[in-house]
Design a protein around this motif. Sequence first.
Motif, PDB file in Angstrom:
ATOM      1  N   GLY A   1       0.824  -1.208   0.000  1.00 33.13           N
ATOM      2  CA  GLY A   1       0.000   0.000   0.000  1.00 33.13           C
ATOM      3  C   GLY A   1       0.857   1.257   0.000  1.00 33.13           C
ATOM      4  O   GLY A   1       0.564   2.216  -0.722  1.00 33.13           O
ATOM      5  N   GLU A   2       1.921   1.260   0.845  1.00 31.78           N
ATOM      6  CA  GLU A   2       2.822   2.418   0.885  1.00 31.78           C
ATOM      7  C   GLU A   2       3.467   2.656  -0.473  1.00 31.78           C
ATOM      8  O   GLU A   2       3.558   3.797  -0.941  1.00 31.78           O
ATOM      9  N   ALA A   3       3.914   1.603  -1.078  1.00 31.55           N
ATOM     10  CA  ALA A   3       4.579   1.732  -2.376  1.00 31.55           C
ATOM     11  C   ALA A   3       3.619   2.274  -3.433  1.00 31.55           C
ATOM     12  O   ALA A   3       3.983   3.147  -4.229  1.00 31.55           O
ATOM     13  N   ASN A   4       2.385   1.813  -3.396  1.00 27.32           N
ATOM     14  CA  ASN A   4       1.417   2.275  -4.397  1.00 27.32           C
ATOM     15  C   ASN A   4       1.126   3.760  -4.254  1.00 27.32           C
ATOM     16  O   ASN A   4       1.043   4.496  -5.238  1.00 27.32           O
ATOM     17  N   VAL A   5       0.960   4.231  -2.972  1.00 29.34           N
ATOM     18  CA  VAL A   5       0.693   5.648  -2.744  1.00 29.34           C
ATOM     19  C   VAL A   5       1.877   6.496  -3.176  1.00 29.34           C
ATOM     20  O   VAL A   5       1.739   7.505  -3.879  1.00 29.34           O
ATOM     21  N   ASN A   6       3.064   6.119  -2.709  1.00 27.55           N
ATOM     22  CA  ASN A   6       4.262   6.899  -3.038  1.00 27.55           C
ATOM     23  C   ASN A   6       4.538   6.913  -4.541  1.00 27.55           C
ATOM     24  O   ASN A   6       4.972   7.938  -5.091  1.00 27.55           O
ATOM     25  N   LEU A   7       4.282   5.801  -5.187  1.00 22.54           N
ATOM     26  CA  LEU A   7       4.542   5.744  -6.630  1.00 22.54           C
ATOM     27  C   LEU A   7       3.629   6.708  -7.379  1.00 22.54           C
ATOM     28  O   LEU A   7       4.061   7.376  -8.336  1.00 22.54           O
ATOM     29  N   ALA A   8       2.386   6.801  -6.935  1.00 23.36           N
ATOM     30  CA  ALA A   8       1.466   7.715  -7.613  1.00 23.36           C
ATOM     31  C   ALA A   8       1.930   9.163  -7.454  1.00 23.36           C
ATOM     32  O   ALA A   8       1.908   9.954  -8.407  1.00 23.36           O
ATOM     33  N   VAL A   9       2.351   9.525  -6.203  1.00 25.31           N
ATOM     34  CA  VAL A   9       2.832  10.889  -5.954  1.00 25.31           C
ATOM     35  C   VAL A   9       4.110  11.159  -6.747  1.00 25.31           C
ATOM     36  O   VAL A   9       4.277  12.213  -7.370  1.00 25.31           O
ATOM     37  N   LEU A  10       5.016  10.200  -6.726  1.00 28.03           N
ATOM     38  CA  LEU A  10       6.297  10.387  -7.423  1.00 28.03           C
ATOM     39  C   LEU A  10       6.103  10.528  -8.933  1.00 28.03           C
ATOM     40  O   LEU A  10       6.759  11.354  -9.585  1.00 28.03           O
ATOM     41  N   GLU A  11       5.189   9.741  -9.473  1.00 24.40           N
ATOM     42  CA  GLU A  11       4.945   9.840 -10.909  1.00 24.40           C
ATOM     43  C   GLU A  11       4.454  11.236 -11.270  1.00 24.40           C
ATOM     44  O   GLU A  11       4.869  11.819 -12.273  1.00 24.40           O
ATOM     45  N   GLN A  12       3.558  11.791 -10.408  1.00 23.59           N
ATOM     46  CA  GLN A  12       3.038  13.132 -10.687  1.00 23.59           C
ATOM     47  C   GLN A  12       4.132  14.184 -10.537  1.00 23.59           C
ATOM     48  O   GLN A  12       4.231  15.118 -11.346  1.00 23.59           O
ATOM     49  N   GLN A  13       4.972  14.040  -9.510  1.00 23.16           N
ATOM     50  CA  GLN A  13       6.062  14.988  -9.313  1.00 23.16           C
ATOM     51  C   GLN A  13       7.052  14.945 -10.478  1.00 23.16           C
ATOM     52  O   GLN A  13       7.530  15.997 -10.940  1.00 23.16           O
ATOM     53  N   ILE A  14       7.355  13.756 -10.921  1.00 23.47           N
ATOM     54  CA  ILE A  14       8.299  13.627 -12.042  1.00 23.47           C
ATOM     55  C   ILE A  14       7.710  14.244 -13.303  1.00 23.47           C
ATOM     56  O   ILE A  14       8.383  14.985 -14.032  1.00 23.47           O
ATOM     57  N   THR A  15       6.406  13.986 -13.538  1.00 28.28           N
ATOM     58  CA  THR A  15       5.755  14.528 -14.730  1.00 28.28           C
ATOM     59  C   THR A  15       5.724  16.050 -14.694  1.00 28.28           C
ATOM     60  O   THR A  15       6.064  16.720 -15.681  1.00 28.28           O
ATOM     61  N   ASP A  16       5.325  16.613 -13.515  1.00 28.00           N
ATOM     62  CA  ASP A  16       5.247  18.076 -13.393  1.00 28.00           C
ATOM     63  C   ASP A  16       6.629  18.700 -13.557  1.00 28.00           C
ATOM     64  O   ASP A  16       6.778  19.734 -14.241  1.00 28.00           O
ATOM     65  N   SER A  17       7.615  18.110 -12.939  1.00 29.45           N
ATOM     66  CA  SER A  17       8.971  18.669 -13.007  1.00 29.45           C
ATOM     67  C   SER A  17       9.514  18.603 -14.435  1.00 29.45           C
ATOM     68  O   SER A  17      10.152  19.552 -14.915  1.00 29.45           O
TER      69      SER A  17
END
Length: 533
Positions: A200-216
């Motif tokens: 569950g932790e990995a799934n949440v963090n992955l979603a946030v990280l994907e968005q951060q990487i895309t925005d950046s």
Amino acid sequence: MSDMEKTGRVELKKKEQEEKDMKEEMKTADSGKRSENTVSTAEAGGQTEKKGRKHKDKKEKVPGTPMDKKKKKKIIRRCVIGGVAVVIVLFMVSNSIAAKNAGTVVYTTTAVIQDIEQTLNTSGTVRSEETKSYFAPVAVKIGTVDAAAGDSVKKGQSLVKYDGDALEEARQIAQLKLQANEGGYESSIHKNNKYIAELGEANVNLAVLEQQITDSENYVRELEQKINDKKTALAHEGTLLQISLLDWSDKPDSDEYLNLQKLVQYNTFEQQNNKDILAWQKEVDLYQEKIAAYKEYRSEMKSQKSSSEGGSMDSGSKSQLEANTQMERINGQETLDDIEEVKDGILADFDGVVTEMEAVEGSVPQEGTKLVTVESTEKVKVEINVSKYDLDKIQIGQSASIDIAGKKYDGKVTKIDRMATTNQSGAAVVGAEIEIENPDTAIFLGVEARVEISTASVSGVVAVPLEVINTDMEGDFVFVAENGVAVKKRITTGITSDSFSEVTEGLAEGETIIMTTGQNLEEGMPVTAIPQQ
């Protein structure tokens, strides 16, 4: 001087001698006539004197004495013989001269229009395209062996059967092992919960990280676009200034020209040190570092997710598997599945031939031991080796005729290796495969097969026999007979059959071509052409 000319001269001398002898005989004959005439005259004179010498001063005509018939015939015969000798000598001399001028006798053929099919003839080994080896899934006693090496088998036919009692015993043991592993249920549940939390932790963090990487990354692209636009504008401005400077180059001392020079220098400085560009670039570098950190953390989360997914399972049916993670996979459920699979024996998956039979009735093979190998007769090929001289002829998809033990089959080239190997003679060869399109039960695996591959064909082309084609450093050529001499003609050849070659350039239909086998011809050599029958 040739022997014929010497013979001619001897005959001429002989003729001259005969003519000389003939003249001597004729002179002798004339002398005899004159003597006879003299005697006749004396006798007549005496008679005249006796009659009173009436015609003393008058000259009388005395008739000649005829030549002897035998002598006359002899003279005529000699004249005839001499004439014949002269004719013979002249004939021999003329033949000698003609022989010197006559050309080399050559046999010829003609360029013809015909169809040519180029084939590659070779041999190979009949192999199956599908082979399967069956291994012992469990260490259980063999009951019966139902086939032997070399036997033909049908799909679904039994090859090996296990002993029924031994197989049932093995099944019970596997079930007991599974039950024994239920003692670790609680530990397995705890581990499973941990895996679920980490997942569950990995799934949440992955979603946030994907968005951060895309925005950046999007922001970095915007900054880079600004930098490129600014650089483009400055470069454009610099180009215009350079053009203006050229326009004022005829007035180098004018204020306008000096001002333009300053502007050009300033523009050059701006392109390298523009504050906006430097600020944007600094921000790009900062965000690139952030993106790298995000991606590194994302890799960690993916690894955590992967390991969690591998370790976590559903409750219920998966709880037993979880409690026996390793033992169940190795000795538990797999053993039960294998036993279930072979309860009716090991069955052939396709029609084929048994090429190996290692199973022995009554033996207990170790798990993983090879028991039997079957090669399919539904998918059969011929493996051939192609030399470097034929590589340019063979292509995937070409049709082939295959002869196996006197029976013909249709085939098609399906594979050409991209790496050469070395045959027994040390020559480099490339392997290829010919798929048999109409296999049947009469095919024998492992035997030699004759293969004829149709590599190319043309229709209605100029063609000549292969033996008339010569080759030198400049290429291919033939000799043709033209006006009694040999003429070399350069040709361009196409495909070849067993006996003929296509000629794409250099010859026309009907031209007379010299068969050069065993002859040393040269350009311009006189020849006497004899059409080959």
